[in-house]
Design an enzyme around this catalytic site. Structure first.
Site, PDB file in Angstrom:
ATOM      1  N   LYS A  21      16.244  52.991  -7.529  1.00  0.00           N
ATOM      2  CA  LYS A  21      16.766  52.463  -6.265  1.00  0.00           C
ATOM      3  C   LYS A  21      16.323  51.024  -6.062  1.00  0.00           C
ATOM      4  O   LYS A  21      17.115  50.166  -5.650  1.00  0.00           O
ATOM      5  CB  LYS A  21      16.271  53.339  -5.116  1.00  0.00           C
ATOM      6  N   GLY A  91      15.343  50.239   5.083  1.00  0.00           N
ATOM      7  CA  GLY A  91      14.459  49.156   5.499  1.00  0.00           C
ATOM      8  C   GLY A  91      14.496  47.954   4.579  1.00  0.00           C
ATOM      9  O   GLY A  91      14.545  46.803   5.041  1.00  0.00           O
ATOM     10  N   SER A 164       4.199  44.714   4.730  1.00  0.00           N
ATOM     11  CA  SER A 164       5.166  45.022   3.683  1.00  0.00           C
ATOM     12  C   SER A 164       5.391  43.812   2.797  1.00  0.00           C
ATOM     13  O   SER A 164       5.452  42.679   3.278  1.00  0.00           O
ATOM     14  CB  SER A 164       6.500  45.446   4.313  1.00  0.00           C
ATOM     15  N   SER A 165       5.558  44.060   1.499  1.00  0.00           N
ATOM     16  CA  SER A 165       5.925  43.001   0.564  1.00  0.00           C
ATOM     17  C   SER A 165       7.402  42.643   0.676  1.00  0.00           C
ATOM     18  O   SER A 165       7.842  41.622   0.136  1.00  0.00           O
ATOM     19  CB  SER A 165       5.620  43.438  -0.872  1.00  0.00           C
ATOM     20  N   GLN A 166       8.186  43.474   1.377  1.00  0.00           N
ATOM     21  CA  GLN A 166       9.623  43.223   1.478  1.00  0.00           C
ATOM     22  C   GLN A 166       9.931  41.918   2.205  1.00  0.00           C
ATOM     23  O   GLN A 166      10.947  41.278   1.942  1.00  0.00           O
ATOM     24  CB  GLN A 166      10.304  44.393   2.185  1.00  0.00           C
ATOM     25  N   ASP A 309       5.144  54.454  -3.326  1.00  0.00           N
ATOM     26  CA  ASP A 309       6.186  55.473  -3.196  1.00  0.00           C
ATOM     27  C   ASP A 309       5.931  56.720  -4.039  1.00  0.00           C
ATOM     28  O   ASP A 309       6.755  57.640  -4.036  1.00  0.00           O
ATOM     29  CB  ASP A 309       7.552  54.881  -3.537  1.00  0.00           C
ATOM     30  N   ASN A 332      -0.262  50.985   4.436  1.00  0.00           N
ATOM     31  CA  ASN A 332       1.157  50.632   4.607  1.00  0.00           C
ATOM     32  C   ASN A 332       2.066  51.857   4.580  1.00  0.00           C
ATOM     33  O   ASN A 332       3.242  51.765   4.955  1.00  0.00           O
ATOM     34  CB  ASN A 332       1.597  49.601   3.569  1.00  0.00           C
ATOM     35  N   ARG A 340       3.708  58.013   7.217  1.00  0.00           N
ATOM     36  CA  ARG A 340       3.560  58.910   6.072  1.00  0.00           C
ATOM     37  C   ARG A 340       2.130  59.383   5.862  1.00  0.00           C
ATOM     38  O   ARG A 340       1.866  60.114   4.894  1.00  0.00           O
ATOM     39  CB  ARG A 340       4.077  58.236   4.796  1.00  0.00           C
ATOM     40  N   ARG A 384      10.790  60.733   1.108  1.00  0.00           N
ATOM     41  CA  ARG A 384       9.575  60.957   0.311  1.00  0.00           C
ATOM     42  C   ARG A 384       8.810  62.180   0.813  1.00  0.00           C
ATOM     43  O   ARG A 384       8.243  62.942   0.021  1.00  0.00           O
ATOM     44  CB  ARG A 384       8.673  59.730   0.366  1.00  0.00           C
TER      45      ARG A 384
END
Length: 434
Positions: A21, A91, A164-166, A309, A332, A340, A384
């Site tokens: 993904k 996200g 987040s690294s995003q 993940d 995170n 989570r 997840r």
């Protein structure tokens, strides 16, 4: 739809890993940002990657797809002028496209998942884009978000990597297209550095030049670059496969998963090393992970930041280890589709697991036997969590009902088909109860 997971002592068989993904969404984006036609072989099909397909088409890319590949004619640095984008519950897609929307005059990202993505914060990226001259309207950093761009400026840019690294990835996709050169400084730590490695790998394949410091905290990005149309091949997905491998580890099994590259840059490749540390019998050769599980696992300590993940699947395996395991540096996980840590551990406790949480840790007091099960549990609309709870359900004395299990399609639509193909006793039901 709900799923009933019944006790399953044995798993047998071979499957091909689903396509990644993470790589698919990145390849779709760089193909859209190229002026020309790119081909992506073996793209993933999931809610996230389908959201990226839909959004880049809305922005002007032309997509043609068959069973093997997708051909994309990109819009380059000139996305179509549209008023709304709907990223669903994706996200990463939202964050990447928030940056790309800075090239457009006025786009509103709508909020269609108020109980999931609608609760997640995006302030760090918003602040960076605002420093580049982009006007943004938002609700405390959350959806709906309106981006009024058209002429973002490069230069010195700061972005926090603590959540987040995003956010950093989003800026790395945008800044090569700007007139000015850019220098990006990451502040307040950087989570999931391994995923930044994937972003940089994809950008390099698209012939984008970025100079990254060794610690990945500073970047020099030349402006006036162009994404090049290319052919890409998507590798197998470790995050989704982590749950399959964990399921094989906690049962008596003879399971092979194909298309998992030994040298992949996916941090979740660590699932193989973690299972080895837990003394699960397995081999990993020629892209095939072969697990000969016997249900006996040793406890471990693991820094989960590089394999975010896969942590929930690791925890599911540790529930059945002979001793206490600790997964640290995982704060995170709290900022995903659900919390989570708290939400997942609450459901594990319902099934009978002995687990504790800290702000950035998960502690698992394993029990080598079976859990009681026999309960209905809430996966909080999180793919997840659904997969990890399925692993636990296979080794309960009584069935588990997982509510709203269809949300597994966000990343792995065929997950329960694969579990069933390996002999897992699972059943789709409407409004399942015990």
């Amino acid at each position: 739809m709900d799923v009933i997971v019944r006790p399953t002592p044995e798993l047998r068989g071979e499957i091909g890993a689903l396509s990644s993904k993470n790589y698919t969404t990145r390849y779709l984006l760089v193909a859209a940002l190229a002026e020309g036609t790119s081909t992506i072989y073996y793209p993933a099909h999931s809610e996230d990657s389908d959201a990226m397909r839909r959004c880049i088409a809305d922005l002007g890319a032309v997509l043609e797809e068959d069973e093997e590949k997708i051909v994309i004619t990109g819009f380059g640095r000139h996305p179509k002028d549209i008023k709304e984008l709907n990223v669903g519950n994706a996200g990463a897609v939202l964050r990447f496209l928030l940056a790309i929307a800075a090239l457009s005059p006025d786009i509103t990202f709508v909020n269609t998942y108020p109980d999931s993505l609608g609760k997640r914060p995006h302030d760090d990226l918003i602040e960076s884009l605002q420093s580049m001259g982009v006007e943004i309207e938002h609700r405390d950093g959350k959806l709906p978000i309106t981006v009024r761009g058209g002429a973002p400026k490069g230069g010195k840019i700061r972005v926090s990597g603590a959540v987040s690294s995003q956010f950093l990835s989003a800026l790395l996709f945008l800044t090569p297209l700007l007139e000015e050169d850019s220098e990006i400084e990451v502040v307040n730590d950087l989570k999931s550095k391994v995923v930044i490695g994937q972003t940089l790998e994809v950008l390099e394949q698209a012939e984008i030049v970025i100079h990254a410091s060794e610690d990945l905290m500073n970047y020099k990005v030349p402006g006036r670059q162009s994404y090049q149309a290319r052919d890409y091949t998507v590798q197998g997905d470790y995050p989704g496969s982590a749950a399959i491998l964990a399921a094989a580890a906690v049962t008596n099994s003879d399971v092979k998963v194909h298309r998992l590259m030994e040298q992949s840059k996916q941090g979740e490749r660590a699932i193989v090393d973690v299972l080895r540390m837990m003394e699960v019998p397995l081999t990993h050769e020629n892209g095939v992970v072969h697990v000969l599980g016997n249900g006996h696992l040793k406890p471990i300590e693991f820094d989960g930041d590089a394999a975010t993940d896969a942590v929930l699947a690791m925890v599911a395996a540790a529930v059945f280890a002979d001793g206490t395991s600790r997964f640290y540096n995982v704060e995170n996980l709290r900022y995903k589709e659900c919390d989570r840590i708290t939400d997942y551990l609450n459901e594990l406790r319902k099934a009978g697991a002995d687990v504790e949480e800290r702000q950035a840790e998960i502690i698992v007091h394993g029990r080598p036997g079976e859990l009681p099960g026999g309960v209905t549990i809430n996966a909080h609309y999180d793919h997840r969590v659904i997969m990890a709870l399925t692993v636990v359900g296979l080794r309960c004395q009584q069935p588990l009902v997982i509510k709203d299990a269809h949300h597994v399609a966000k990343s792995y639509p065929g997950f329960f088909d694969h579990i069933t193909a390996l002999g897992g006793n699972v059943e789709w039901v409407e409004n399942g109860t015990l």
